[in-house]
Design an enzyme around this catalytic site. Sequence first.
Site, PDB file in Angstrom:
ATOM      1  N   ARG A 294       0.716  -1.429  -0.219  1.00 55.17           N
ATOM      2  CA  ARG A 294      -0.331   0.176  -0.096  1.00 55.17           C
ATOM      3  C   ARG A 294       0.849   1.059   0.063  1.00 55.17           C
ATOM      4  O   ARG A 294       1.708   1.147   0.759  1.00 55.17           O
ATOM      5  CB  ARG A 294      -0.788   0.201   1.439  1.00 55.17           C
ATOM      6  CG  ARG A 294      -1.820  -1.196   1.479  1.00 55.17           C
ATOM      7  CD  ARG A 294      -3.331  -0.589   0.093  1.00 55.17           C
ATOM      8  NE  ARG A 294      -4.031  -1.968   0.412  1.00 55.17           N
ATOM      9  CZ  ARG A 294      -4.473  -2.987  -0.771  1.00 55.17           C
ATOM     10  NH1 ARG A 294      -3.643  -2.250  -2.014  1.00 55.17           N
ATOM     11  NH2 ARG A 294      -4.901  -3.834  -0.282  1.00 55.17           N
TER      12      ARG A 294
ATOM     13  N   GLU B 160      -2.877   5.240  -1.328  1.00 54.99           N
ATOM     14  CA  GLU B 160      -3.752   3.987  -0.659  1.00 54.99           C
ATOM     15  C   GLU B 160      -4.052   3.920   0.617  1.00 54.99           C
ATOM     16  O   GLU B 160      -4.083   2.731   0.937  1.00 54.99           O
ATOM     17  CB  GLU B 160      -3.390   2.523  -1.091  1.00 54.99           C
ATOM     18  CG  GLU B 160      -2.864   3.038  -3.044  1.00 54.99           C
ATOM     19  CD  GLU B 160      -2.090   2.314  -3.817  1.00 54.99           C
ATOM     20  OE1 GLU B 160      -1.355   1.407  -3.330  1.00 54.99           O
ATOM     21  OE2 GLU B 160      -2.195   1.905  -4.797  1.00 54.99           O
TER      22      GLU B 160
ATOM     23  N   HIS C  77      -9.626   1.569  -3.749  1.00 56.66           N
ATOM     24  CA  HIS C  77      -9.406   1.880  -2.101  1.00 56.66           C
ATOM     25  C   HIS C  77      -9.831   3.780  -2.409  1.00 56.66           C
ATOM     26  O   HIS C  77      -9.048   4.126  -2.785  1.00 56.66           O
ATOM     27  CB  HIS C  77      -8.497   1.443  -0.841  1.00 56.66           C
ATOM     28  CG  HIS C  77      -8.125   0.444  -0.581  1.00 56.66           C
ATOM     29  ND1 HIS C  77      -7.705  -0.777  -1.557  1.00 56.66           N
ATOM     30  CD2 HIS C  77      -8.089  -0.085   0.438  1.00 56.66           C
ATOM     31  CE1 HIS C  77      -7.344  -1.213  -0.794  1.00 56.66           C
ATOM     32  NE2 HIS C  77      -7.212  -1.504   0.344  1.00 56.66           N
TER      33      HIS C  77
ATOM     34  N   LYS D 122     -11.526  -6.336  -4.189  1.00 53.13           N
ATOM     35  CA  LYS D 122     -11.573  -6.079  -2.772  1.00 53.13           C
ATOM     36  C   LYS D 122     -12.322  -4.770  -2.950  1.00 53.13           C
ATOM     37  O   LYS D 122     -11.473  -4.150  -3.490  1.00 53.13           O
ATOM     38  CB  LYS D 122     -10.519  -6.192  -1.684  1.00 53.13           C
ATOM     39  CG  LYS D 122     -10.682  -4.981  -0.805  1.00 53.13           C
ATOM     40  CD  LYS D 122      -8.863  -5.709  -0.163  1.00 53.13           C
ATOM     41  CE  LYS D 122      -9.379  -4.790   1.559  1.00 53.13           C
ATOM     42  NZ  LYS D 122      -7.358  -3.865   1.757  1.00 53.13           N
TER      43      LYS D 122
ATOM     44  N   ARG E  36     -18.479  -4.421   8.521  1.00 53.01           N
ATOM     45  CA  ARG E  36     -16.780  -5.543   9.127  1.00 53.01           C
ATOM     46  C   ARG E  36     -17.739  -6.853   8.947  1.00 53.01           C
ATOM     47  O   ARG E  36     -16.968  -8.039   9.698  1.00 53.01           O
ATOM     48  CB  ARG E  36     -16.199  -5.012   9.358  1.00 53.01           C
ATOM     49  CG  ARG E  36     -15.981  -3.911   9.043  1.00 53.01           C
ATOM     50  CD  ARG E  36     -14.812  -2.899   9.399  1.00 53.01           C
ATOM     51  NE  ARG E  36     -13.207  -2.149   8.772  1.00 53.01           N
ATOM     52  CZ  ARG E  36     -12.501  -1.938   8.498  1.00 53.01           C
ATOM     53  NH1 ARG E  36     -12.310  -3.777   8.142  1.00 53.01           N
ATOM     54  NH2 ARG E  36     -12.411  -1.173   7.283  1.00 53.01           N
TER      55      ARG E  36
ATOM     56  N   SER F  99      -4.961  -2.072  10.867  1.00 55.91           N
ATOM     57  CA  SER F  99      -4.494  -1.196   9.099  1.00 55.91           C
ATOM     58  C   SER F  99      -5.264  -0.263   8.945  1.00 55.91           C
ATOM     59  O   SER F  99      -4.296   0.794   7.609  1.00 55.91           O
ATOM     60  CB  SER F  99      -4.339  -2.251   8.793  1.00 55.91           C
ATOM     61  OG  SER F  99      -4.968  -3.245   8.223  1.00 55.91           O
TER      62      SER F  99
ATOM     63  N   GLN G 173     -11.505  -0.875  12.022  1.00 53.75           N
ATOM     64  CA  GLN G 173     -11.443  -2.170  11.851  1.00 53.75           C
ATOM     65  C   GLN G 173     -11.014  -2.661  12.957  1.00 53.75           C
ATOM     66  O   GLN G 173     -11.146  -1.825  14.761  1.00 53.75           O
ATOM     67  CB  GLN G 173     -10.049  -2.032  11.776  1.00 53.75           C
ATOM     68  CG  GLN G 173      -9.439  -2.563   9.931  1.00 53.75           C
ATOM     69  CD  GLN G 173      -8.272  -3.265   9.463  1.00 53.75           C
ATOM     70  OE1 GLN G 173      -7.107  -3.529  10.818  1.00 53.75           O
ATOM     71  NE2 GLN G 173      -8.048  -3.766   8.679  1.00 53.75           N
TER      72      GLN G 173
END
Length: 185
Positions: A17, A21, A76, A103, A145, A164, A168
């Site tokens: 990344r 991003e 993203h 994704k 999530r 990350s 999250q």
Amino acid sequence: AYKIKHNAEKPIIFTMRTVREGGMADLDEDAYFSCVNEFAETGLMDAVDVEIRRDRAGEIIKNAHAAGTPVIASFHNFAGTPSKDDILSVMKRMNAAGADIFKVSVMPQKPEDVITLMQATIEARRQFEQPMFTMAMGELGSPTRISGALFGSCATFAAGLAASAPGQIPVSMVSAILKQLRPSR
């Protein structure tokens, strides 16, 4: 890469990344291509993650497949949530490039953005055969999530030692919640 692969107890997904991003690597297009391409071509990774907006993403995907390495194409957006049609267009691009898994991760600004992502996921499940995982970041996105599977997302991302991405949830909490939602499994 050889030492990492042969000492790992879990599958290894190579992900690079850049700052653009949400990561820490400060790489230009050529350096990104060289780095991801090199790991993809080793054949030692269980998969590589390729940001689909990269200029040479299609070339990396083709090279990875030639080496027998599956590809997760990712998208993203840390600034907002594109429209449902724009999200589906991104997935069409992933499909056209030959990605094995999709994704999509977006940053909702209002509750309706979370609904937009979930609607796009439902529609994408009807259009594409590839497994996909979609999630919304931040506090507003945290329900995605946990409940993404209800809409067609096949996986989630949880925080191990440290998050990350914004929003999250710790892996222990996600695991406990998912067990409660699916007690018979």
